[in-house]
Design an enzyme around this catalytic site. Structure first.
Site, PDB file in Angstrom:
ATOM      1  CE1 TYR A 158      90.545  46.535  40.445  1.00 49.06           C
ATOM      2  CE2 TYR A 158      91.406  45.825  42.568  1.00 49.06           C
ATOM      3  CZ  TYR A 158      90.832  46.805  41.768  1.00 49.06           C
ATOM      4  OH  TYR A 158      90.541  48.037  42.289  1.00 49.06           O
ATOM      5  CD  GLU A 197      91.319  49.969  44.691  1.00 50.89           C
ATOM      6  OE1 GLU A 197      91.654  48.779  44.871  1.00 50.89           O
ATOM      7  OE2 GLU A 197      90.533  50.332  43.791  1.00 50.89           O
TER       8      GLU A 197
END
Length: 446
Positions: A139, A181
């Site tokens: 990310y 996730e």
């Protein structure tokens, strides 16, 4: 993280069918409860000034979003070329990922005051990220390139204050997806036969189902147990693509009910056209992968699946290779000896591309609760009505075809999906009973 989805039931695909994001929660498959935003602590919520700054960029993103996302991908691949092995390079060449990402970024900016309307889409994205092995450490990399691209493309309009606002907005979204996730990874790894990351599977059998679709029966190379999954879910397959000189993953529906001796995927060879490149992975699978070959698989994922807890009738409507997840649903219902009435509607071009024809015909002859209707858009001379198909032309839903209280599961190319969804809604079917997954090119999202 930017979604690297290859099986394109992503926000952009849903936006094509349902341009208004407020419709997504009702049409999203699975009808799951979405708790992403309600679980956030007050300290992580964006302040009003930050939201105003982000929202103000929505019109610019709608007008110039593709320019921004093209710049973003070029920048990211230049500085982090290792990420090319995660992103679908065919969709990169066609420009569909750039377009889809632009739509998703604009939607996020537009709904920053109440991003909960995007929650069903984020459920879908989280499943795809987990299927592709996207981890928390990815990310910051993607976020850094996205923020730099905003500054470089917007120039003087991208003040330090605006970049800081987008950094906060991206951070909020990243935290939400990382948490979801993580749950998916935990579930996949701890179930019987489960694992994390990639696991080697051996091709036990390769079976041609039609002129375009071939099935691959996959068994764990380590001799361990198969994972459980919900009928309708998919797996990611990773293999080397010689033309690119790199690994590429693709997502394929599991086309058989769970509980068998192998995982089955049924892959359409994508031949390409003047506007879209040939399928890089599908052609490698068809041309070079034979029985005994090894493929890397990720655990089953996906939020499009059969509601097995219900007793209402089921209507399965598919077009082309969209038959694959619906076939898994059909087999599951019949193997469980479910009393639910089932209608199976399938459309394809002609008999040469009709996959699983005899299998479905045999099931319809054996199980009285199953009623099958096959549509050939352009039957060949050798295609016999009443034998190979029931109706010539495309599926046209009418009032007498609507089943009271039924759940409708739809899968196929985007134009097919759009037509069926619009028809069902026009005929009075509650949108909450329509569960859709689109197959086609494109499909990138936040």
């Amino acid at each position: 993280m930017i979604c690297t989805c290859f099986k394109p039931a992503c926000p952009a695909a849903f936006a094509t069918v349902h341009p208004r994001p407020e419709r997504w929660p009702r049409i999203a498959a699975g009808a799951q409860k979405h708790v992403f935003f309600t679980q956030q602590k007050e300290s992580t919520m964006l302040d009003q000034h930050t939201r105003q700054l982000v929202k103000a960029t929505a019109p610019i993103l709608k007008q110039h979003g593709v320019t921004l996302t093209r710049h973003f991908y070029a920048r990211m691949f230049q500085h982090n070329p290792e990420l090319k092995q995660i992103f679908n390079q065919g969709h990169q060449q066609a420009g569909s990922q750039q377009q889809a990402l632009a739509m998703a970024v604009a939607a996020y900016a537009e709904h920053i005051d109440d991003p909960s309307v995007l929650a069903p889409v984020l459920t879908l994205v989280a499943n795809k990220h987990a299927s592709l092995g996207i981890r928390a450490e990815h990310y910051p990399i993607v976020g850094g390139h996205l923020l730099a691209s905003i500054r470089e493309v917007l120039g003087d309009a991208a003040s330090d204050e605006l970049i800081a606002a987008w950094a906060a907005a991206y951070g909020q979204l990243a935290d939400i997806l990382i948490a979801e996730e993580s749950k998916l990874y935990q579930q996949a790894a701890t179930q019987r036969g489960g694992w994390s990351g990639w696991r080697a599977f051996k091709v036990g059998r390769k079976v041609a189902e039609s002129a375009e679709i071939t099935s691959f029966y996959l068994q764990p190379a380590d001799g361990g147990a198969l994972p459980d999954y919900l009928p309708g879910q998919y797996v990611s397959v990773r293999l080397a693509v010689p033309a690119l000189g790199m690994m590429q993953p693709r997502q394929y529906s599991l086309s058989a009910a769970p509980g068998g001796t192998a995982l089955r995927i049924s892959v359409k060879r994508e031949g390409g056209s003047a506007s879209t490149p040939a399928g890089m992975v599908s052609n490698v699978l068809h041309d070079t992968i034979e029985a005994g070959a090894l493929l890397d698989l990720a655990p089953p994922m996906g939020d499009f699946f059969l509601h097995q807890e219900r007793s209402t009738p089921v209507v399965l409507i598919s077009g082309g290779v969209g038959i694959t997840p619906l076939l898994a649903m059909l087999e599951q219902l019949l193997q469980q000896d479910s009393p639910r009435q089932i209608r199976f509607l399938h459309a394809c071009r002609d008999g040469s591309v009709h996959a699983f024809r005899q299998h479905v015909a045999n099931l319809a002859a054996e199980y009285p609760q199953l009623h099958s209707a096959i549509y050939y858009e352009a039957p060949r001379a050798e295609d016999q009505p009443g034998v190979h198909y029931h109706h010539a032309g495309r599926i046209t839903l009418t009032a007498d075809m609507i089943v009271a209280d039924a759940d409708y599961y739809l899968c196929g190319p985007l134009p097919f999906m759009q037509a069926q969804q619009q028809a069902l809604l026009a005929l009075g079917v509650d949108a909450a009973r329509i569960h859709a997954e689109a197959f086609g090119t494109g499909g990138t999202a936040l």
